[in-house]
Design an enzyme around this catalytic site. Structure first.
Site, short mmCIF file in Angstrom:
data_model
loop_
_atom_site.label_atom_id
_atom_site.label_comp_id
_atom_site.label_asym_id
_atom_site.label_seq_id
_atom_site.Cartn_x
_atom_site.Cartn_y
_atom_site.Cartn_z
N GLY A 187 57.59 -17.05 105.91
CA GLY A 187 59.01 -16.92 105.61
C GLY A 187 59.68 -18.27 105.40
O GLY A 187 60.52 -18.43 104.52
N THR A 188 59.30 -19.25 106.20
CA THR A 188 59.92 -20.58 106.08
C THR A 188 59.68 -21.15 104.69
O THR A 188 60.59 -21.68 104.05
CB THR A 188 59.35 -21.53 107.15
OG1 THR A 188 59.62 -20.97 108.44
CG2 THR A 188 59.95 -22.92 107.06
N CYS A 205 62.84 -19.06 116.96
CA CYS A 205 62.16 -20.24 116.44
C CYS A 205 62.76 -21.53 116.98
O CYS A 205 62.36 -22.60 116.59
CB CYS A 205 62.18 -20.22 114.91
SG CYS A 205 61.32 -18.79 114.28
N ASN A 212 68.16 -12.54 113.04
CA ASN A 212 67.04 -12.50 113.98
C ASN A 212 67.49 -12.40 115.43
O ASN A 212 66.75 -11.90 116.27
CB ASN A 212 66.14 -13.73 113.79
CG ASN A 212 66.91 -15.02 113.62
OD1 ASN A 212 67.78 -15.14 112.76
ND2 ASN A 212 66.61 -15.99 114.46
N SER A 223 58.06 -12.18 105.47
CA SER A 223 57.04 -12.81 106.30
C SER A 223 56.13 -11.73 106.88
O SER A 223 56.61 -10.67 107.29
CB SER A 223 57.71 -13.60 107.42
OG SER A 223 56.74 -14.12 108.30
#
Ligand code: PLP
Length: 384
Positions: free
Chosen positions: A72-73, A324, A150, A198
């Protein structure tokens, strides 16, 4: 074998055994490089194309719109850096509650001459549309608003935001990393130009993801090299991870309703218990749509970090603040943007349910939580 109860599925998820099974051949005898012309290479290419179809089917996209990335990043970085790069004078607008995988590349683009505008959210975590309108008065290259947060799980009206964005001639990106596998996603209906996904949030492998991209969007790659993924993501493909991502997408396509129903029941029951214990639940307004598996809450005067560690010692894995950035002790930027007092925000704890969680685990969790709260309150009272 770890016997702790895992309640941090927005952080990452356990690889589904069926996904592992699909990946295994590509970690052993099927070791081809997808760019090779021989039988091994052709096998790898076919596996990647099959996975591309599975990912596309899970999100209502065409396979040709799926660009595989290493997560995803990377998908976020590709959109946030790659799209404005072709529109030198346009600003980048993003919501105040984005994940660092969006905010950091956006701020990094300042060094290439792009202005960054931050769109405010209201007290329940929804993008302020009037503020977006005002921001869009300036020439804008890209708007990025996450589909679901998130931390709070709050879901945005992405189709509405995309319509406004398009009216101003800008491109629209959404980080849908937390939405995939938890709510139904339809790339076409969302009307965005780009969407990040992701694999490891949906019981797929870590290190695989995708940017779903409207082919009409001009975009520059982050990585230059062998020209894989239509030149947008050079580098030998991670075939096993891509195959696993495809398999995980196929599973959610068939099991989404059943999975989300199960976690919603657990979450709703958890929140009844939390309220009885005096918790403040963030973003839980009745007008608000939230992910069915997520609850983000705080107890006044109890540090989130302290509670997370206490619960961990008792065998329950939950998160404090953002998954994260859980090494940081700063209060969540998401809560601060929602106007939550820093004092209360420091207490934030997140429970996110997923495959494998049960009612018995929830009952045990609530009991342990109550005991730990009492113990921590006694300690605080003694310290004062
Ligand atoms: N975007 C959001 C909303 C996330 O929650 C995460 C991970 O937690 C990411 C992006 C990063 O995805 P990945 O871990 O695949 O790099």
């Amino acid at each position: 074998m770890n016997s702790a109860v895992y309640l941090d599925h927005n952080g990452t998820t356990l690889l589904d055994p069926r996904v592992l099974q699909a990946m295994m051949p590509y970690l052993s005898e099927q070791h081809g490089n997808a760019t090779s012309r021989h039988v091994f290479g052709r096998g790898a290419r076919q596996a990647i194309d099959h996975a591309r179809g599975q990912v596309a089917d899970a999100v209502g996209a065409h396979p040709s719109q799926v660009i595989f990335t290493a997560g995803g990043t990377e998908a976020d970085n590709l959109a946030i850096c790659g799209i404005p790069a072709t529109r030198p004078n346009g600003q980048i607008a993003m919501s105040a509650i984005e994940h660092p995988a969006v905010t950091r590349p956006a701020f990094a683009m300042r060094s290439r001459g792009h202005r960054v505008a931050v769109i405010a959210v209201d007290h329940v975590g929804r993008v302020e549309k009037n503020h977006l309108d005002a921001i869009l008065e300036k020439p804008t290259a890209l708007v990025s608003v996450m589909l679901a947060n998130n931390e709070t799980g709050v879901i945005q009206d992405i189709a509405g935001i995309a319509e406004t964005t398009r009216r101003h001639g800008a491109f629209m990106h959404t980080d849908a990393v937390q939405g995939l596998g938890k709510i139904k996603l339809d790339f076409t209906a969302l009307n965005v130009h780009a969407m990040s996904l992701s694999a490891h949030k949906i019981n797929g492998p870590q290190g695989a993801g995708a940017l779903v991209l409207d082919k009409r969007v001009d975009i520059q790659p982050l990585l230059h090299g062998g020209g894989q993924e239509k030149g947008l993501r050079s580098g030998t493909e991670n075939v096993a991870a891509i195959v696993g991502f495809g398999a995980a997408c196929e599973l959610i396509r068939h099991e989404l309703v059943q999975r989300t129903g199960a976690v919603r029941q657990l979450r709703d029951q958890l929140e009844l218990g939390l309220k009885a214990l005096g918790a403040h639940i963030f973003g839980a307004a009745s007008s608000n749509e939230r992910l069915p598996n997520t609850s983000f809450f705080a107890f006044p005067e109890i540090e989130g970090e302290t509670l997370v560690m206490a619960l961990d010692r008792k065998g329950f894995a939950v998160a404090s603040g953002s998954a994260c950035s859980s090494d940081s002790t700063e209060p969540s930027h998401v809560l601060l943007a929602m106007g939550v007092e820093p004092e209360l925000a420091r207490g934030a704890v997140r429970v996110s349910f997923g495959a494998g969680n049960s009612r018995q685990q929830l009952v045990a969790f609530l009991q342990v939580l109550e005991n730990e709260l009492q113990r921590l309150k006694r300690l605080t009272a003694v310290a004062v």
